[in-house]
Scaffold this active site. Structure first.
Site, PDB file in Angstrom:
ATOM      1  N   ASP A 188      50.089   5.215  45.953  1.00  0.00           N
ATOM      2  CA  ASP A 188      50.727   4.370  44.955  1.00  0.00           C
ATOM      3  C   ASP A 188      50.380   2.897  45.145  1.00  0.00           C
ATOM      4  O   ASP A 188      50.287   2.149  44.170  1.00  0.00           O
ATOM      5  CB  ASP A 188      52.250   4.555  45.012  1.00  0.00           C
ATOM      6  N   CYS A 218      53.070  11.311  51.178  1.00  0.00           N
ATOM      7  CA  CYS A 218      53.358  10.156  50.321  1.00  0.00           C
ATOM      8  C   CYS A 218      54.105  10.530  49.045  1.00  0.00           C
ATOM      9  O   CYS A 218      54.551  11.642  48.876  1.00  0.00           O
ATOM     10  CB  CYS A 218      52.082   9.374  50.070  1.00  0.00           C
ATOM     11  N   ASP A 219      54.214   9.560  48.149  1.00  0.00           N
ATOM     12  CA  ASP A 219      55.282   9.539  47.159  1.00  0.00           C
ATOM     13  C   ASP A 219      55.450  10.802  46.311  1.00  0.00           C
ATOM     14  O   ASP A 219      56.560  11.279  46.123  1.00  0.00           O
ATOM     15  CB  ASP A 219      55.082   8.349  46.220  1.00  0.00           C
ATOM     16  N   LYS A 220      54.380  11.331  45.746  1.00  0.00           N
ATOM     17  CA  LYS A 220      54.554  12.426  44.784  1.00  0.00           C
ATOM     18  C   LYS A 220      54.277  13.797  45.359  1.00  0.00           C
ATOM     19  O   LYS A 220      54.716  14.802  44.796  1.00  0.00           O
ATOM     20  CB  LYS A 220      53.648  12.200  43.552  1.00  0.00           C
ATOM     21  N   CYS A 274      54.130   4.042  54.256  1.00  0.00           N
ATOM     22  CA  CYS A 274      54.503   2.632  54.479  1.00  0.00           C
ATOM     23  C   CYS A 274      55.888   2.507  55.098  1.00  0.00           C
ATOM     24  O   CYS A 274      56.802   3.261  54.791  1.00  0.00           O
ATOM     25  CB  CYS A 274      54.400   1.851  53.184  1.00  0.00           C
ATOM     26  N   GLU A 333      55.180   2.414  38.114  1.00  0.00           N
ATOM     27  CA  GLU A 333      56.024   1.616  38.994  1.00  0.00           C
ATOM     28  C   GLU A 333      55.795   0.133  38.718  1.00  0.00           C
ATOM     29  O   GLU A 333      54.685  -0.283  38.392  1.00  0.00           O
ATOM     30  CB  GLU A 333      55.710   1.907  40.465  1.00  0.00           C
ATOM     31  N   SER A 365      58.831   0.924  42.527  1.00  0.00           N
ATOM     32  CA  SER A 365      58.460   1.366  43.868  1.00  0.00           C
ATOM     33  C   SER A 365      59.694   1.273  44.759  1.00  0.00           C
ATOM     34  O   SER A 365      60.581   0.442  44.537  1.00  0.00           O
ATOM     35  CB  SER A 365      57.359   0.456  44.414  1.00  0.00           C
TER      36      SER A 365
END
Length: 558
Positions: free
Chosen positions: A78, A119-121, A191, A442, A468
């Site tokens: 992202d 990570c995010d998704k 992160c 985002e 985000s």
């Protein structure tokens, strides 16, 4: 075994010939077939260590009597996708990941699965797939990044984005920005703040789908490799006991996840992902529950970007289980939920003490008596809007100001960096929702620019897009219905007064119902921004943000 469909009997002789082509021995063919879903790639910093995690999982599976077989899942970074057309392709991958994993798992009839996301998704996407496929499944993530150190202070990716805003405001030099650039992301891993990836990896523990430490053990610690081996062993135990994802991801488990979400101060993206995962598990997770949960759940953690602590600090303080143990002191959790350990939540968290009351506030001394996320409603968001309350400056919890209206993210960023946004303004970014974006981008760039230019405690931002986990400030996203389907956010005009009252969960534009009705008569749907490829198909099927942006076949096509 489920895999008997591809390995046993005369009819399966052709199948076995293909397993032979893989170099698989007869001994391996007689053991449970365990799919290991690897999100490893060389473009996402949170994934560059997943090859080592996967090898450790394979060893654990083999040690416990299974035959491990690796297949891939995609993942978008992202941070690298932020602020350009690439961000349209972030949220949409959640469904690609779920769909492709379902296809691979069922096409090859795996007996069990180990999911290796970070990570995010791909964390929520793989949780969605786990609920669909419903064979014994354990998650083990790649772990969080260590915090960076700049000028004697811990820093993270959100600091980097805000540094760009500070440079635009003339309060930081190019050399300062370069130092941040080189130091804020010092290791592999997701992160280092309580951003979306770490939020979802922590909530995976809470749901019962990951082992202790899944969300917090840093990526570079050897303990992460041990965790991966144990995940491989544990999935075989689950296989023997026939414990499946839908036995674990129950309504009570999702209520636990919402509760811990409030205590940790997770990313607002969890309000998209938890309903989508619940939907796949056959659970209706109504977002109206969020404010109920928030009223009775104290906020115990202020991890970056809400505060100065990071995932490594949460890990040292006792991790997610220590937070859960604090919450259990006031009977805020369902302790009888089953987990991948084969034990209940209550059994898992027993004796998990809080080792640092500065990182995890004790239940009797919270940051606030209410949770980290709030759902807002009003004539601007008849369905819902979402804000990370724990990351809002106290003076912005109640705010009124003139609307500064932009029909895309790029125009808003240009205005912010051009000095055209002033204290008191309410920036409105619309036509960036699930359908309108498409893909619900985002908004870390505009929120970071606002913060970096010193406006974080005087300017609000409202969007039908999303934020985000690194965003902070009075940033209200997921406004539903979105502009593209004629939601009230499409009717806001430059200068309208926007009223925000986060304490009372309200979001309104101070325009009469009669005036809004007149504006609605003149409103016309916009031509789709994208008419070909995956994004066009996604836009045709996606629902609103308040429903988790799930994909749904239109009723006329059912």
């Amino acid at each position: 075994m489920k895999s008997d469909a591809v390995r046993k009997g005369m009819q399966q002789a052709p199948h076995r010939s293909l397993f032979n082509a893989l170099g698989m021995t007869e001994e391996e063919m007689n053991k449970p077939l365990v799919g290991i879903v690897s999100s490893y790639n060389e473009i996402v910093p949170g994934h560059m260590n997943l090859d080592k995690i996967v090898n450790a999982v394979k060893l654990g599976v083999a040690m416990a009597g299974g035959t491990p077989v690796v297949f891939p899942a995609i993942a978008v970074c992202d941070g690298i996708a932020m602020g350009h057309v690439g961000m349209k392709y972030s949220l949409v991958t959640r469904d690609l990941i779920a769909d492709s994993t379902e296809c691979m798992a069922l096409a090859h009839q795996f007996d069990a699965l180990v999911m290796v996301p970070n990570c995010d998704k791909n964390v929520p996407g793989l949780l969605m797939a786990a609920a669909r496929v419903n064979v014994p499944t354990v998650f083990v993530s790649g772990g969080p990044m260590l915090a960076g150190h700049v000028k004697g202070q811990k820093r993270s990716l959100s600091s980097m984005f805000e540094a760009v805003g500070s440079y635009a405001a003339g309060t930081m030099t190019e050399e300062d920005v370069k130092e941040f650039e080189c130091k804020v992301c010092p290791t592999c891993g997701s992160c280092s703040g309580m951003y979306t990836a770490n939020s979802m990896n922590c909530l995976t523990e809470v749901l019962g789908m990951g082992l202790q430490g899944n969300g917090t053990i840093p990526a570079v610690y050897s303990e992460r490799i041990k965790l991966a081996k144990h995940a491989g062993m544990k999935v075989m135990e689950m296989y023997e006991k026939n414990i499946r994802p839908r036995d674990i991801m129950t309504e009570k488990a999702f209520l636990n996840a919402l509760t811990v979400d409030m205590a940790l101060g997770c990313s607002t993206n969890s309000m998209l992902h938890l309903p989508a995962i619940a939907h796949e598990a056959g659970v209706d997770l109504n977002m109206e529950l969020v404010n109920e949960m928030s009223k009775r759940t104290p906020n115990l953690c202020h991890l970056a970007p809400a505060g100065p602590t990071y995932m490594e600090d949460l890990n040292e303080a006792g991790g997610v289980y220590a937070v859960m143990n604090e919450l259990s002191k006031k009977n805020l959790l369902n302790l009888d939920c089953m987990t991948v350990t084969g034990k209940t939540v209550g059994e898992n968290i027993k004796g998990c003490v809080n080792k640092n009351p500065e990182v995890i506030r004790p239940i009797d001394n919270p940051y606030s008596q209410t949770g980290g996320i709030a759902i807002l409603k009003g004539n601007l968001a008849p369905d819902t809007g979402v804000v990370k309350r724990s990351a809002v400056a106290p003076e912005m919890l109640v705010h009124q100001g003139p609307a500064r209206v932009f029909d895309c993210e790029e125009d808003a960023i240009a205005a912010i960096k051009g000095g055209k946004i002033v204290a008191g303004d309410v920036v409105v970014i619309r036509y960036e929702g699930p359908k309108g974006g498409p893909g619900m981008r985002e908004m870390l760039n505009p929120t970071s620019a606002i913060a970096g230019m010193g406006l974080g405690s005087s300017v609000a931002l409202i969007t039908d897009g999303r934020f985000s986990g690194a965003s902070r400030g009075a940033s209200i996203g997921h406004v539903s219905p979105e502009a593209a389907v004629g939601g009230p956010i499409a009717l806001v005009e430059e200068g309208d007064i926007i009223s925000i009252d986060i304490n009372n969960n309200s979001l309104n534009v101070l325009v009469s119902d009669e005036e809004l009705a007149e504006r609605r008569k003149k409103w016309q749907p916009r031509e789709p921004k994208v008419t070909t490829g995956y994004l066009a198909r996604y836009a045709a099927l996606v629902t609103s943000g308040n429903r988790g942006a799930i994909l749904e076949v239109p009723k006329t096509q059912k």
